[in-house]
Design a protein around this motif. Sequence first.
Motif, short mmCIF file in Angstrom:
data_model
loop_
_atom_site.label_atom_id
_atom_site.label_comp_id
_atom_site.label_asym_id
_atom_site.label_seq_id
_atom_site.Cartn_x
_atom_site.Cartn_y
_atom_site.Cartn_z
N ARG A 70 0.85 -1.19 0.00
CA ARG A 70 0.00 0.00 0.00
C ARG A 70 0.90 1.24 0.00
NH1 ARG A 70 -3.15 -2.58 -1.99
NH2 ARG A 70 -5.04 -3.54 -1.16
N PRO A 71 0.95 1.95 -1.15
CA PRO A 71 1.89 3.07 -1.29
C PRO A 71 1.75 4.18 -0.26
CG PRO A 71 1.05 2.41 -3.42
CD PRO A 71 0.26 1.65 -2.41
N CYS A 72 0.51 4.57 0.08
CA CYS A 72 0.34 5.67 1.04
C CYS A 72 0.94 5.31 2.39
CB CYS A 72 -1.14 6.02 1.19
SG CYS A 72 -1.85 6.86 -0.23
N THR B 41 3.35 3.23 2.84
CA THR B 41 4.80 3.16 2.65
C THR B 41 5.43 4.53 2.78
OG1 THR B 41 4.55 1.26 1.17
CG2 THR B 41 6.63 2.45 1.08
N PHE B 42 4.86 5.53 2.11
CA PHE B 42 5.44 6.88 2.17
C PHE B 42 5.28 7.50 3.55
CE2 PHE B 42 5.38 6.58 -2.47
CZ PHE B 42 6.63 7.11 -2.76
N CYS B 43 4.23 7.13 4.25
CA CYS B 43 4.10 7.56 5.65
C CYS B 43 5.26 7.01 6.47
CB CYS B 43 2.77 7.08 6.22
SG CYS B 43 2.51 7.50 7.96
N ASP B 44 5.59 5.74 6.24
CA ASP B 44 6.73 5.13 6.94
C ASP B 44 8.04 5.80 6.54
OD1 ASP B 44 5.06 3.41 8.26
OD2 ASP B 44 5.47 1.69 6.97
N PHE B 45 8.17 6.14 5.24
CA PHE B 45 9.39 6.82 4.78
C PHE B 45 9.57 8.16 5.50
CE2 PHE B 45 9.21 4.65 0.38
CZ PHE B 45 10.07 3.65 0.83
N ASN B 46 8.45 8.87 5.67
CA ASN B 46 8.55 10.18 6.33
C ASN B 46 9.02 10.03 7.78
OD1 ASN B 46 7.73 11.50 4.05
ND2 ASN B 46 5.62 11.79 4.68
N TRP B 47 8.53 9.01 8.47
CA TRP B 47 9.00 8.79 9.85
C TRP B 47 10.45 8.30 9.86
CZ3 TRP B 47 7.34 10.55 14.24
CH2 TRP B 47 6.02 10.96 14.35
N PHE B 48 10.82 7.55 8.86
CA PHE B 48 12.21 7.09 8.73
C PHE B 48 13.15 8.30 8.65
CE2 PHE B 48 15.78 5.79 5.98
CZ PHE B 48 16.23 4.66 6.65
N ASP C 10 0.46 13.45 8.25
CA ASP C 10 -0.18 14.43 7.37
C ASP C 10 0.84 14.85 6.32
OD1 ASP C 10 -1.50 16.42 6.09
OD2 ASP C 10 -1.88 17.65 7.85
N PHE C 11 0.62 14.44 5.08
CA PHE C 11 1.58 14.74 4.02
C PHE C 11 1.64 16.23 3.69
CE2 PHE C 11 0.83 10.22 3.13
CZ PHE C 11 2.14 9.78 3.00
N HIS C 12 0.69 16.99 4.18
CA HIS C 12 0.65 18.41 3.83
C HIS C 12 1.29 19.30 4.92
CE1 HIS C 12 -1.81 17.71 0.26
NE2 HIS C 12 -2.40 16.78 0.98
N THR C 13 2.05 18.67 5.83
CA THR C 13 2.82 19.47 6.79
C THR C 13 4.05 20.01 6.09
OG1 THR C 13 3.98 17.48 7.52
CG2 THR C 13 2.02 18.13 8.76
N LYS C 14 4.68 21.00 6.70
CA LYS C 14 5.84 21.64 6.07
C LYS C 14 6.99 20.65 5.90
CE LYS C 14 4.84 26.37 7.59
NZ LYS C 14 5.31 27.53 8.37
N GLY D 69 -8.23 8.04 -4.32
CA GLY D 69 -7.60 6.84 -3.79
C GLY D 69 -6.09 7.00 -3.88
N THR D 70 -5.39 5.88 -3.98
CA THR D 70 -3.92 5.91 -4.05
C THR D 70 -3.42 6.72 -5.23
OG1 THR D 70 -3.89 3.72 -3.03
CG2 THR D 70 -1.88 4.45 -4.09
N THR D 71 -4.20 6.76 -6.32
CA THR D 71 -3.75 7.44 -7.52
C THR D 71 -3.57 8.95 -7.33
OG1 THR D 71 -4.18 7.68 -9.90
CG2 THR D 71 -6.08 7.80 -8.43
N ASN D 72 -4.13 9.51 -6.26
CA ASN D 72 -3.98 10.96 -6.03
C ASN D 72 -2.64 11.31 -5.38
OD1 ASN D 72 -4.52 12.64 -3.15
ND2 ASN D 72 -4.81 10.44 -3.00
N LEU D 73 -1.87 10.30 -4.98
CA LEU D 73 -0.64 10.53 -4.23
C LEU D 73 0.34 11.41 -5.00
CD1 LEU D 73 0.71 9.71 -1.55
CD2 LEU D 73 1.70 7.74 -2.73
N VAL D 74 0.59 11.08 -6.27
CA VAL D 74 1.59 11.84 -7.05
C VAL D 74 1.09 13.23 -7.43
CG1 VAL D 74 2.96 11.88 -9.17
CG2 VAL D 74 2.74 9.75 -7.87
N PRO D 75 -0.10 13.37 -8.09
CA PRO D 75 -0.50 14.72 -8.53
C PRO D 75 -0.89 15.67 -7.41
CG PRO D 75 -2.24 13.14 -8.98
CD PRO D 75 -1.06 12.35 -8.54
#
Length: 678
Positions: A177-179, A181-188, A230-234, A385-391
């Motif tokens: 699940r990409p979303c 995964t990227f949440c985990d990357f941000n905490w990493f 929250d991906f929209h944080t600074k 859905g997941t497809t909104n992640l990139v744009p």
Amino acid sequence: MSREIEKFLEILKDPQKHFGINVHDLSTCKAYEYEKYDCEIALLHKCHFENDPDNEKLLSTFKDVFSKDYLELRHPFHNDVVTRAVLSIEAYPTQSFVFFIDENNQYPWILYHMESFVLFFITPKNIFTRKNFLRGGWYPISLFNNALNINKFIAQLKTKDLEFKDKKFGINFNIDRPCHTFCDFNWFNKLHLQNCKVINSPMFFKTNTMTNFIDDDDIVKIRPGLIDYDFHTKNNFIQEYIDEALEAHGGGGGEYNLTLWLGIPGERRIWLEQWEGIPQILKNLNLYFSNIKVYIDGMTSYDGERTEFKANVENFWKIVENIEITLKATHTKCSTFDPNDKNSANKALITTKNGQIDIESLSGYDYKAKIARCNLCDIAICELGTTNLVPFVFFRKAGVAFYCYSNQIPYMKSLAQKISHLKTINFAYYKLNKHIGFECNYHISYQHLYNLAAECLEELSLENKIKGFSRENPLKMHRLSVPSVELINKAYELEQKTGVVLKNNKEEKKILQKIKAQEKLLRTQNLLLKIEQKQAKSNNPSPQAQIPLQKPIPLQKPKGAVERVHRHLAYKLGIAIIVCSKSLLGYARMPFVLYHIKAQHKFEQEKFQKALLKNPALKLLPLESYADYENALKEQRCYTYKLGLAMMEAHRNLFKGGLVWFYFESKRLKREFEKEKQ
């Protein structure tokens, strides 16, 4: 052998019964009272409840936890007892159970990781969760139920499997699940774990800072995501991902007037109008942009891989075929993906009377390749859905956002506040057709999506962000009339019941074109003969001098009058009344059935009248022009047709005793029908 571990395993065989839990009632689950304890779990629950993911103590504490060889946490209740992770079980795509025990094998407990670290944890006392998670709704209940399903995964476990041992751990990014995964990357990145051990397995995005890879060999797997991110944080590290992607897949995008990202659902959700809607949207955009590039998103491969997803590929070529039909393409140049050629792709260059549309499938690309291509786009029309992640999450592209189910509405509204010129759908033009868990299909009129895209493009042109347009030379686009979504849904249901789909039926259109061509040829021959006759009369006014002329070729009368009568509202209503009157349940359903038939008939008539305005050649012949006209008259005099007419008359006089009149009229018609049968 630990007696406590044995007892714990016995409890886990049926946790609902042991703890007295109702899976449909979150109140039977216990909230962890973090205020009473001093340990890593209490600190995490506190920061989550207070929405404080940047708490310095939290960051330093868990950086230290992940930097060691063994994953060790203090027991959530017995804070003086240090426990170690000795086993991890991946239960669902993004969910895992991690088993902890102290060195004396006295205090077993389980960490359940899904959308955040320790969403639930289980001890011999009960199952516990965050305070702010005890809310209603199908999603929390679904996760709660998943946690309780641990009995499915521990059936083969032995006591020795959970006993204290020196078992190392590694950070795991291998989830599908990409979303998440990227949440985990941000905490990493947030915890500065670049030097920590990362399991060397397929993942959606490998960063250049990952250097300490280890093999997946009898170790405990743990994800680093502590709190929903929250991906929209600074400080979201997204720019770093974009920079790495552009470094790997840089390059220009060609000379296009408009570059569009199209994110349609595919795996578990369906926009039911997409086959007709996407071509129609492009057809209207092509009136203003002669050279359009379209990227159609799809399933994503792991980093560095290129995979074909059969369903996505089939959908792509179906869309291409419908675009050719809708835009009356004069030429199409296609290319397909070749596993031996990394530069190959599923693409189609479609030539139309207004220019060209270059359409490319992004199904099977990795995120770095998709990010590089989205960087070239002017706008995105995308589901949430997941497809909104990139744009929308990475690039904050302007465009149109639409949701698939209602719990995405708050997210859609928040995006609209954060992204300039992002248009969101009007709830009145959306209708859910089917929803089971995470799977759903829904209706949205393509006319509404096009109108929103037009509004967005016009605004961007005023800011000089669309090629060929500016504040001095703004873009001005037409708008489409938006049909009722209720009627769209009813038309769809009718298609499903009858199995007849006329929209974009290529073979049927070919047959109709041949018939029209033959009729046109016959009419032309008759017209030429009539002209010859007139010329002959003018040249030979004397009857004696007239030359015998060939008779006009007669047009063979077509059949279809009976079918036309069967499509009359009166006949449809009559059939429905007869069928429904065969049972008590039918009588109860009759008002709803008749209303549905009338609404559907009205929708079809309005649609035909609009088509007639655009193409007068569609005008139907009079009934008497058909070969089976006499049979059609008999159908209009039959019991079924008369019964439908009577119902229509009763409805027109509804408040003047219409239904009472219909009751006696239907009895009379029935007697008349039975008498005729004799």
